[in-house]
Design a protein around this motif. Structure first.
Motif, PDB file in Angstrom:
ATOM      1  N   LYS A 429     -25.987 -16.933  -7.532  1.00 60.58           N
ATOM      2  CA  LYS A 429     -26.359 -15.842  -6.771  1.00 60.58           C
ATOM      3  C   LYS A 429     -25.133 -15.682  -5.584  1.00 60.58           C
ATOM      4  CE  LYS A 429     -31.148 -15.918  -7.173  1.00 60.58           C
ATOM      5  NZ  LYS A 429     -32.394 -16.173  -6.398  1.00 60.58           N
ATOM      6  N   ASN A 430     -24.480 -16.752  -5.129  1.00 60.33           N
ATOM      7  CA  ASN A 430     -23.677 -16.660  -4.104  1.00 60.33           C
ATOM      8  C   ASN A 430     -22.123 -16.836  -4.469  1.00 60.33           C
ATOM      9  OD1 ASN A 430     -25.858 -16.661  -2.369  1.00 60.33           O
ATOM     10  ND2 ASN A 430     -26.215 -18.636  -2.367  1.00 60.33           N
ATOM     11  N   THR A 431     -21.886 -17.210  -5.553  1.00 54.94           N
ATOM     12  CA  THR A 431     -20.551 -17.378  -5.927  1.00 54.94           C
ATOM     13  C   THR A 431     -19.804 -16.189  -5.799  1.00 54.94           C
ATOM     14  OG1 THR A 431     -21.101 -19.077  -7.680  1.00 54.94           O
ATOM     15  CG2 THR A 431     -19.024 -17.926  -7.969  1.00 54.94           C
ATOM     16  N   PRO A 432     -18.616 -15.976  -5.133  1.00 55.21           N
ATOM     17  CA  PRO A 432     -17.684 -14.742  -5.048  1.00 55.21           C
ATOM     18  C   PRO A 432     -17.156 -14.394  -6.335  1.00 55.21           C
ATOM     19  CG  PRO A 432     -16.550 -16.668  -4.194  1.00 55.21           C
ATOM     20  CD  PRO A 432     -17.906 -17.208  -4.702  1.00 55.21           C
ATOM     21  N   ILE A 433     -17.069 -13.109  -6.486  1.00 51.24           N
ATOM     22  CA  ILE A 433     -16.618 -12.431  -7.436  1.00 51.24           C
ATOM     23  C   ILE A 433     -14.942 -12.764  -7.703  1.00 51.24           C
ATOM     24  CG2 ILE A 433     -16.056 -10.374  -8.850  1.00 51.24           C
ATOM     25  CD1 ILE A 433     -18.798  -9.330  -7.521  1.00 51.24           C
ATOM     26  N   ILE A 434     -14.584 -13.278  -8.881  1.00 48.42           N
ATOM     27  CA  ILE A 434     -13.062 -13.242  -9.077  1.00 48.42           C
ATOM     28  C   ILE A 434     -12.917 -12.461 -10.533  1.00 48.42           C
ATOM     29  CG2 ILE A 434     -11.367 -14.974  -9.846  1.00 48.42           C
ATOM     30  CD1 ILE A 434     -13.164 -17.175  -8.459  1.00 48.42           C
ATOM     31  N   ASN A 435     -11.717 -11.673 -10.117  1.00 45.13           N
ATOM     32  CA  ASN A 435     -11.328 -10.908 -11.405  1.00 45.13           C
ATOM     33  C   ASN A 435      -9.946 -11.057 -11.881  1.00 45.13           C
ATOM     34  OD1 ASN A 435     -13.578  -9.145 -11.140  1.00 45.13           O
ATOM     35  ND2 ASN A 435     -12.690  -8.051  -9.294  1.00 45.13           N
ATOM     36  N   ASP A 436      -9.199 -11.748 -10.950  1.00 45.02           N
ATOM     37  CA  ASP A 436      -7.791 -12.249 -11.489  1.00 45.02           C
ATOM     38  C   ASP A 436      -7.747 -13.687 -11.856  1.00 45.02           C
ATOM     39  OD1 ASP A 436      -4.880 -12.540 -11.929  1.00 45.02           O
ATOM     40  OD2 ASP A 436      -4.754 -11.533 -10.026  1.00 45.02           O
ATOM     41  N   SER A 437      -7.156 -13.852 -13.327  1.00 43.43           N
ATOM     42  CA  SER A 437      -7.390 -15.284 -14.208  1.00 43.43           C
ATOM     43  C   SER A 437      -6.156 -15.928 -13.461  1.00 43.43           C
ATOM     44  CB  SER A 437      -6.940 -15.040 -15.328  1.00 43.43           C
ATOM     45  OG  SER A 437      -5.811 -14.268 -15.761  1.00 43.43           O
ATOM     46  N   HIS A 438      -5.279 -15.353 -12.529  1.00 44.98           N
ATOM     47  CA  HIS A 438      -4.134 -16.175 -11.894  1.00 44.98           C
ATOM     48  C   HIS A 438      -4.332 -16.542 -10.592  1.00 44.98           C
ATOM     49  CE1 HIS A 438      -1.848 -14.974 -15.501  1.00 44.98           C
ATOM     50  NE2 HIS A 438      -2.273 -13.871 -15.413  1.00 44.98           N
ATOM     51  N   LYS A 442     -12.131 -22.533  -6.766  1.00 47.53           N
ATOM     52  CA  LYS A 442     -12.826 -23.781  -7.057  1.00 47.53           C
ATOM     53  C   LYS A 442     -13.304 -23.804  -8.557  1.00 47.53           C
ATOM     54  CE  LYS A 442     -14.752 -24.525  -2.601  1.00 47.53           C
ATOM     55  NZ  LYS A 442     -15.680 -24.680  -1.621  1.00 47.53           N
ATOM     56  N   LEU A 443     -13.393 -24.776  -9.141  1.00 46.56           N
ATOM     57  CA  LEU A 443     -13.629 -24.776 -10.651  1.00 46.56           C
ATOM     58  C   LEU A 443     -15.169 -24.225 -11.226  1.00 46.56           C
ATOM     59  CD1 LEU A 443     -12.607 -25.415 -13.307  1.00 46.56           C
ATOM     60  CD2 LEU A 443     -13.362 -27.778 -13.223  1.00 46.56           C
ATOM     61  N   ASP A 444     -15.989 -24.555 -10.129  1.00 39.70           N
ATOM     62  CA  ASP A 444     -17.369 -23.864 -10.069  1.00 39.70           C
ATOM     63  C   ASP A 444     -17.442 -22.289 -10.140  1.00 39.70           C
ATOM     64  OD1 ASP A 444     -18.118 -26.852  -9.928  1.00 39.70           O
ATOM     65  OD2 ASP A 444     -19.273 -26.536  -8.329  1.00 39.70           O
ATOM     66  N   ASP A 445     -16.600 -22.106  -9.413  1.00 41.63           N
ATOM     67  CA  ASP A 445     -16.601 -20.345  -9.346  1.00 41.63           C
ATOM     68  C   ASP A 445     -16.154 -19.863 -10.435  1.00 41.63           C
ATOM     69  OD1 ASP A 445     -17.633 -20.946  -6.837  1.00 41.63           O
ATOM     70  OD2 ASP A 445     -15.811 -20.577  -5.646  1.00 41.63           O
ATOM     71  N   LEU A 446     -14.889 -20.426 -10.974  1.00 47.68           N
ATOM     72  CA  LEU A 446     -14.222 -20.042 -12.245  1.00 47.68           C
ATOM     73  C   LEU A 446     -15.152 -20.002 -13.185  1.00 47.68           C
ATOM     74  CD1 LEU A 446     -10.967 -21.756 -12.083  1.00 47.68           C
ATOM     75  CD2 LEU A 446     -11.363 -19.397 -11.513  1.00 47.68           C
ATOM     76  N   ILE A 447     -16.200 -21.159 -13.430  1.00 46.38           N
ATOM     77  CA  ILE A 447     -16.839 -21.141 -14.633  1.00 46.38           C
ATOM     78  C   ILE A 447     -18.027 -20.089 -14.528  1.00 46.38           C
ATOM     79  CG2 ILE A 447     -18.735 -22.629 -15.678  1.00 46.38           C
ATOM     80  CD1 ILE A 447     -17.136 -24.911 -15.038  1.00 46.38           C
ATOM     81  N   VAL A 448     -18.620 -19.758 -13.343  1.00 45.37           N
ATOM     82  CA  VAL A 448     -19.717 -18.717 -12.981  1.00 45.37           C
ATOM     83  C   VAL A 448     -19.051 -17.467 -13.361  1.00 45.37           C
ATOM     84  CG1 VAL A 448     -20.916 -17.558 -11.332  1.00 45.37           C
ATOM     85  CG2 VAL A 448     -20.707 -20.035 -11.460  1.00 45.37           C
ATOM     86  N   ASN A 449     -17.820 -17.207 -12.999  1.00 44.93           N
ATOM     87  CA  ASN A 449     -17.268 -15.683 -13.088  1.00 44.93           C
ATOM     88  C   ASN A 449     -16.857 -15.704 -14.724  1.00 44.93           C
ATOM     89  OD1 ASN A 449     -16.612 -14.079 -10.649  1.00 44.93           O
ATOM     90  ND2 ASN A 449     -16.494 -16.194  -9.949  1.00 44.93           N
ATOM     91  N   LEU A 450     -16.536 -16.825 -15.459  1.00 46.81           N
ATOM     92  CA  LEU A 450     -16.116 -16.754 -16.733  1.00 46.81           C
ATOM     93  C   LEU A 450     -17.437 -16.075 -17.626  1.00 46.81           C
ATOM     94  CD1 LEU A 450     -14.079 -16.987 -19.091  1.00 46.81           C
ATOM     95  CD2 LEU A 450     -14.796 -19.315 -18.982  1.00 46.81           C
TER      96      LEU A 450
END
Length: 777
Positions: A429-438, A442-450
């Motif tokens: 719910k609270n993980t920020p949105i990440i659109n750029d793969s570069h 944090k790894l947790d955030d990358l997995i959630v956005n993936l």
């Protein structure tokens, strides 16, 4: 005389043309990009065209077919190469037929032209204006499973061929000579100097690709250019074939890692080829919990287990051929199953088939991102922020390029196995949105956005894990949910027969079918392997083996030991074959066994999170990491519910608790009023026969089947052999003289009870006696 002279002139022309004929290339439609490498006296395309027209005119005059070049008699080295797509395309499109024209195929046998044909008919061999390109529907565009599998143009053979040819064309004669000598030194065992220098440049590129394949030819060409100090040419070749090189590196890794596999427990020198042992299990498009409801005694209706509906099966290669309701292909697929059901080997088979180009060739890349590796990366001290491309490069060091996944037309698959190895919960719910793969994060955030699809939206994602682990992924992020249900009856028999010679394989199959419980248990590939190995070993060791039905308790004991050792290795980083069961591990198993006995008394097969906490156990440790339990589909109330991997394993764990309490504290957990759980008021029991007598009384007082398997397991645990297996792990190993004190009086009790028991109970008591008296499994 005139006729003979004409025939001699025709024969001389034909012989002269044969001498000048260049050996045909598999990639003959690919023209050289430079004229610097032409030798004096070599034929041009116009010469060949004029000579072909001349041959047809002569054929027309003498009313005979156009001369056919004999195969295998040309000057130079002739390699037997299959016709390439480019050659087929050239033969199809280089000819047209204008109105009133007759097309002659000069490269094949042609029937003699009729004398009655019109003299004004136009004879042509090539059209000055080729027709529009057509796409051939040949087998090159289909994989071994009949699926469309056309590779990306920048990774396929024509692009790599032309790029290598262009890089070598830019070399002068001296550098090309040095290149060929150096290349020969690298591949001297397969390519002779004569083969190296015969023919022209196209022949050379054709030959090395045919002999070594695209990957090795390309990598050796780049390395050789570097070795002769042609760094610019090597860098340009590497840049032009960047996508192919990354694909080749992934394929090489999968072939190296997946071609041979260890079955169950890794053992030095004992590995098998994946293709030789793999049997694809049943995979269904539903979430049923994966637990088999069949039982040797109980009715399947007593177990709260669902069965997959008909028509819900899906094959492994079609995992990502599914479609959403709107017709688009699925992006995120979650696959789950019981411990030991074969998820990891299914991943290996999928990646290996892709690497061998047998299936799913339309995926430009298949990239594995196992959660065990991701957890090790996250657990570094201190943890670093990384971009998604940095994470991929960390796991696959050869994938150096940062932009190869950014192309909108790039189709690739990310395989994320063992979700249960990622030990921390993810914040959906609270993980920020990440659109750029570069962008580092944090790894947790990358997995959630993936998994959300905001990161690498073009990727298709395959997540595998145990049910209680993957259930935390919100359903709106999952396009398809699949479950591996293990082997059906035919698959089990095929698996066992593939490992041995036909005679031994048939005997193993015949033996395991003698015991209904084993027929049920071998649905799991891990248990199937265990049964296979034990029976085959005994058949080779004992001459009289197989006359009596097998015992069942040793298979459950070994499952307990192996799954616990796996838990220590995969989740707690203990080194292989050096497992040490700590006090906490023993406490967890005893608490789980105590809960199993309570469930058996209450005649229930499922438990909740509250039940786990009530026994002082950790929910994740029991439901995910233990390897003995699984999560069932949630009820309408949304409450999580769990069960053991099979009802017989629950009965085994209940018997294990009763036996361990008797062995360690000389207490009888069965001496209590019905419905009242174990308290300190229990009276000590002095003999194992008294413990078994309590179990027999409880069995006879209950409906048939309720405690029958429990009694069988209890008798099996008292036997010396099973005490040796568990001893030293769950409790201290007793001296041999003390172990022998357990069984004699129990055997005598069983023999007397068999003589006086009801007829419907006699068969199970005989099985209990065999669990203690039969020497081998």
């Amino acid at each position: 005389m005139a006729s003979n002279a004409e025939e001699e002139r025709f024969s001389d022309d034909e012989e002269e043309r044969k001498k000048r004929q260049r050996p045909p290339s598999s990639y003959g439609s690919m023209k050289s990009d430079s004229d610097e490498m032409k030798e004096d006296g070599s034929e041009t395309a116009e010469d060949v065209l004029q000579e072909s027209q001349c041959d047809q005119e002569v054929a027309g005059v003498f009313n005979r077919p156009a001369p056919v070049l004999p195969r295998g008699e040309e000057v130079g080295v002739q390699l037997n190469r299959p016709a390439s797509p480019e050659t087929l395309y050239s033969r199809t499109t280089m000819q047209t037929k204008p109105p009133g024209a007759l097309v002659l195929e000069t490269g094949s046998d042609i029937e003699c032209c009729s004398e009655e044909e019109d003299e004004d008919e136009v004879l042509i061999t090539n059209s000055p204006e080729p027709p529009e390109p057509i796409e051939l529907e040949d087998e090159m565009q289909m994989d071994d499973h009949g699926q469309p599998g056309k590779m990306h143009p920048e990774q396929d053979l024509p692009h790599v061929f032309k790029t290598i040819q262009k890089a070598l064309t830019d070399l002068n004669k001296e550098d090309l000579y040095k290149f060929k000598l150096n290349f020969n030194l690298r591949q001297s065992s397969d390519l002779s100097l004569k083969q190296m220098f015969d023919g022209d440049l196209l022949d050379f590129v054709d030959r090395i690709i045919e002999m070594f394949g695209l990957e090795q030819s390309l990598s050796c060409t780049i390395a050789t250019l570097e070795n002769i100090t042609k760094h610019e040419e090597a860098a340009l070749l590497r840049a032009n074939c960047k996508k192919a090189l990354i694909r080749f590196s992934l394929m090489t890794q999968f072939i190296r890692d997946c071609q041979f596999v260890f079955e169950a427990i890794p053992e030095a020198g004992k590995r098998a080829r994946l293709d030789d042992i793999y049997i694809e299990p049943e995979i269904c498009l539903c979430a049923c919990g994966g637990v088999d409801s069949s039982h040797e005694f109980r009715s399947p209706l007593q177990a709260p287990i669902q069965s997959p509906p008909p028509g819900s099966a899906v094959s492994l290669v079609n995992m990502f051929r599914q479609q959403k309701p709107d017709g688009r292909p699925v992006r995120t697929v979650v696959t789950t199953g019981l411990p030991g059901i074969g998820m990891s080997i299914a991943v290996s088979k999928y990646c290996y088939d892709w690497a061998e180009q047998r299936a799913n060739r339309d995926f430009q890349y298949v990239i594995t991102l196992p959660f065990s590796s991701l957890w090790n990366l996250r657990d570094r001290n201190p943890p670093d922020e990384m971009s998604m491309m940095d994470v991929i490069e960390y796991i696959h060091s050869l994938c150096k390029s940062k932009t190869y996944l950014d192309d909108d037309e790039c189709k690739y698959l990310l395989v994320m196995d063992s979700f249960d190895c990622y030990r921390t919960p993810l914040d959906w719910k609270n993980t920020p949105i990440i659109n750029d793969s570069h962008v580092p994060a944090k790894l947790d955030d990358l997995i959630v956005n993936l998994i959300r699809g905001t990161l690498l939206p073009n990727a298709q994602v395959w997540i595998l894990g145990r049910p209680a682990a993957v259930s935390q992924i919100p359903s709106q992020y999952v396009d398809a949910f699949t479950e591996i249900h293990g082997f059906n009856q035919e698959m089990r028999d095929e698996y066992m027969r593939k490992h041995f010679k036909p005679e031994l394989g048939n005997r193993v199959v015949q033996r395991y079918k003698q015991l209904p419980t084993l027929r049920i248990l071998t649905r799991q590939p891990f248990i199937c392997w265990m049964v296979d190995e034990i029976f085959a070993y005994n058949y080779k060791k004992y001459r009289d083996y197989g006359q009596e039905p097998p015992k069942v308790t040793p298979f459950y004991v070994n499952t307990l030991v192996v799954q616990t050792n796996r838990r220590l290795e995969y989740y707690y980083d203990q080194p292989p074959m050096c497992y040490n069961w700590s006090k906490d591990d023993q406490k967890m198993l005893i608490g789980l066994a105590k809960m199993a006995l309570k469930m058996l008394e209450q005649n229930t097969f499922e438990f909740s999170e509250e039940d786990v906490k009530h026994h002082g156990l950790d929910v994740r440790d029991v439901t995910v990491l233990s390897g003995f339990c699984t999560e069932l589909p949630r009820a309408s109330s949304g409450k999580r519910r769990f069960s053991f991997i099979h009802s017989t394993f629950q009965e085994f764990m209940a018997a294990l608790y009763v036996f361990t309490l008797f062995r360690e504290e000389s207490k009888n957990a069965l001496e209590q009023s019905k419905g009242t759980w174990f308290t300190s008021r229990q009276q000590p029991v002095k003999t194992s026969a008294g413990l078994v007598q309590s179990a027999i009384d409880l069995t006879f007082a209950s409906p048939r089947g309720h405690y029958d398997m429990f009694l069988r397991f209890l008798c099996g645990l008292i036997s010396i052999e099973n005490n040796r297996t568990i001893g030293g792990n769950l409790y201290e190993r007793l001296p041999f003289k003390d172990q022998a004190l357990y069984s004699p009086e129990v055997k005598e009790l069983l023999r007397k009870t068999i003589q006086t028991c009801p007829a419907d109970r006699k068969e199970n008591l005989e099985e209990c006696l065999r669990e203690m008296t039969q020497f081998y499994n």
